[in-house]
Structures are given as C-alpha cells and as structure tokens.
Design an enzyme around this catalytic site. Sequence first.
Site, mmCIF file in Angstrom:
data_model
loop_
_atom_site.group_PDB
_atom_site.id
_atom_site.type_symbol
_atom_site.label_atom_id
_atom_site.label_comp_id
_atom_site.label_asym_id
_atom_site.label_seq_id
_atom_site.Cartn_x
_atom_site.Cartn_y
_atom_site.Cartn_z
ATOM 1 N N ASP A 212 0.836 -1.196 0.000
ATOM 2 C CA ASP A 212 0.000 0.000 0.000
ATOM 3 C C ASP A 212 0.881 1.259 0.000
ATOM 4 O OD1 ASP A 212 -2.739 1.162 0.385
ATOM 5 O OD2 ASP A 212 -1.841 1.903 2.256
ATOM 6 N N GLU A 277 1.426 -0.710 -5.128
ATOM 7 C CA GLU A 277 0.439 0.329 -5.431
ATOM 8 C C GLU A 277 1.222 1.634 -5.452
ATOM 9 O OE1 GLU A 277 -3.372 2.773 -3.633
ATOM 10 O OE2 GLU A 277 -1.617 2.226 -2.449
#
Length: 544
Positions: A212, A277
């Site tokens: 993330d 990401e």
Amino acid sequence: MISTATPPHTDDHRWWRSAVVYQVYVRSFADSDGDGTGDLQGIRQRLPYLRDLGVDALWLTPFYTSPMIDGGYDVADYRDVDPMFGTLTDFDAMITDAHALGLRIIVDLVPNHTSHAHPWFTAALAAGPGSPERARYLFAEGQGTHGELPPNDWESIFGGPAWTRVADGQWYLHLFDPAQPDLNWRHPEVRAEFEDVLRFWLDRGVDGFRVDVAHGMIKAEGLPDVGFSTTTTGQRQVELLGRGRLPYFDQDEVHEIYRAWRPILDSYPGGRMAVAEAWAETPQRLARYIGPDELHQAFSFDFLDATWSADSFRKVIDTALAEASVVGAPTTWVLSNHDKQRHVTRYGDGVEGLRRARAASLLMLALPGCAYLYQGEELGLPEVLDLPDELRQDPAFLRTGESRDGCRVPIPWSGELAPYGFGPAGSELSWLPAPATWRALSVSAQTGVPDSTLELYRTALRIRHQHPALADEADGITWLESEPGVLAFTRIAGDSTLICVVNLSGTPVRIDGYGQPLVASDALTGPDGDHLLPIDAAAWLQRR
C-alpha cells in the site's frame, strides 16, 4: 509459527508473471457468522467458487487488528487478525485450504503509516518531544509565533491539512486520516520492524504482498512546501503527480527499501512476490519499482484511467508494455479496485456501461502480463451511488464529500432479498446495504446462464489458461490493421495464434477475416453466417 500451508506448485517460481489475481475486500466478500461483516472463515467457505472461476491467486485487503477508521488500512498490530475477521488459526486454515485448491494468497501490507492505536504511536505521544519513541514517526515543530501553524503546506489525500497538533505543541504528519500517522522510514527500527513483519507472514505461507502507498514511504529531506493546493478540489494522486513530483511521493530513496526486501522474498520457495500500489509522474519512473532487485509488479493505473476510445487504450497499452520490457517485468493490468468507482459505472452505467465493461475485461485478459480482478466485477456489479450518507464509512467522505463506499458493498451470492446470501442462512445483516437490482446479478442467478457476465469470465479465464498464445512464454502483441475505432492485435506461440478485436467505433464491424470466434462479450450477428461484432464489444478468435 511456521505454517504447513505449502504454496502450490513450488517449482513454478514465475507464476505471478501471467497470473489472474482476484482482490477480496475481506469485509464485503462472505460473512460466516451472520454479524454482517465478511471474515476469513467466509473466504474459506467460498474458495471453491474462486477455484471454479479460474483465478490463480487472491489478494486480501487488511484483516489485521485495527480500529477500522479506514477500513483496516489503519493497522494497530501487523502480526494478528482483528477479531471481527477471525483469528490467526482461521487464517492458517484458510491458507491451507487455498493452497490445497491451487490458489495462492497475497496479503496487503501497509507500511507508510500505522494506526494511532498502534503501541508505537501511543508510546510516542506519552514520551514527548525529542524522544526515541517519536523518532519512529514524523513529528515536527509548527510555524508561527507560538508554533500554532502546521510545519508546512502539505494536505491530506483525504482532504484538509496533513498535520495534526498534539497536546505538547508538536505536530505529526498523516498523508491520510489523522488516525493514520506516517512512519519515519529513515529510522532503522522502522525498516527492521517491517522486514520482520514480512518474514512473519511468509513463514505462515503467504505467496506475496500488495504494498500500500508504495511510493509514499520516504519524504523529501527538510519537508519542503508543495507550493500549491493539492486536495481542495478533490484531485486524486495521479492528477497531483501530473503537476510534478511531490515532496512526499516517489522519492528516490524509497527504492532502497525494496532492494532490502527482495532478498527476503527470494529466500523463500515458490516464487514469493510483491506488487506495488505506486503512483509516479511518468511511466518511466513507475517502471523503476519493478525488476530483479526490487518489486515484481506495479499496477498499471493508466489502463484503469483510459477513456473509452481506441486511441486512449492503444496509447496506454503501448506505453505500459514498452516500459515494463525495459526492466524485464510483466505489465500488471487492473480495471477496478476498492479505491475506484466500478468500471461498469465509469463506462456509462446501465446497459451501456455493462456492455463496455465486458469488452474491456476481454481486452485486459488477452494482454500479456498479470491481471487483477476486483470482487464482483465478474458479476457485472455497478457502483452503488445512492447509499445513505449516515451509512458511509469512508473517512474521506467527511473531509471531501467523496466516498469509496459504493464499490465496497457486499457482493450478492444468492436469493431474492438483500443481503443475497452474504451471510449464513437466515442472516439479514450487512454492514452496507445492497440494492434490489442486485438480485439478478447474484452468483446463483448468473451461474449456468450462457450470456451472463459470470459465465463470460469463466469462459475467458478457462481459455486464458489453456491457450498457448495467452501464456507467459507467448509473444507480446502485434497490432493489426483495422477500421478506425477498432483495436485488433495478435498473440502468437509457435503455431498457435489468438486475435483480440475490440470495437469502439460506434458501428458493428465484420470480423470473419480474423478467424474462428472463441468467445465474445456480446452476441455476434450477421447475414449468411457472417460474424458482426456489435459496438462496444470484444471477441477472441483463433486463426484458421
């Protein structure tokens, strides 16, 4: 604990190069105990569905101990399961069953920030300015006569200032919600902690990590001002980066972190991997995150953001493939996820949006590389736009008015009434309500229906696994001459050739010359047995 959950096909260390990965938003996938919240046992019960769908791996959103201010992306304990999702024993049972079915498990890793309830942060607040405990985070003195102004002009991705002042007068940085304080990744204890977290989950048998905010962990030295407003108009990260590299995103030092992680991943059998990401200013900078000494994949969000036109898709595809080839990595395609409006709705909603979404899915699954599917897209689910404000739980909603809750509504499994089999028989609870129109989109309603979206995905995924021209070893794409507004390309492996044709032209086009149809997103029509591809449709064909 070392898990007995041995990854499937441990000799296939390149599995991730052409895998189809199914994103499970844990809270909204399947509820085993009837409390209205999805859980690990619910996933375990539905694993045969995912095997039969034809995916290779599952990416699970965070299930760690958390106050759930941001759907679990505010982690209080990286080595345990939140009770709302189950226990570590449940996780071990789930991954064992998944591996037995040939499915791999990718877990979400949230390294940019912790929860404000994490023991490190509570210790930092108690210890005070200048303490070793605060050095793990980004605390700073304020500006102004009495330090009453934030240290700089950075704004949160969720809206408002990126700084919150504590009782002793210092400020701490949070690029997202105030409940998500950013870690100081220049601190050796932070780096050592996450290397240990990696090993903890690898020892339990996980096959990979989705990282993330992979571009955000390092902030520019001195925390300089941005110099312009970043969130007052609700701009997203990709738009921000389009205005130039930000001092809190895509700093060069971030690559040192991944170069330290790669040997850890490589030390485990079975091709353990990580996908970033990451948002970057250019495709060239995004490509830096992947390679033999860093991460294995980075999401191609430009594909997700492509407009519905042949020129837009072709430009995005060509750019992504070219940049990935420079570092010898596969491209990673995605159309929807838990942070983005579902692509049925982005493409126009209703009949038009579904027609285009089905065509885009065939386009994506025909491209070389790895594809990530978001739960429910195989059912053709649209965004739920009319959720009552009082039920929305996205922290960005209170700060900007924008909400991601509409793509997180629990998916429908069966039945005539909401929540459509989300929980056990007789359960009527669901943390977000599903609309009445979803009864026709449930798994049971679409199973066995030849023209349903679910059966389209099942067919396409079966062909993708079986057709030599769609394998990782196959050639890349070769564009074919076609009518304006039509995309057509081949993929070749030895004597096998597959042609993908997508009609974005606004008028039906004849496709007989390409070969024998294998699958199409809409019915092929035409006089005298000719095959006409309708507008907003795609087809795969086998060369005769």
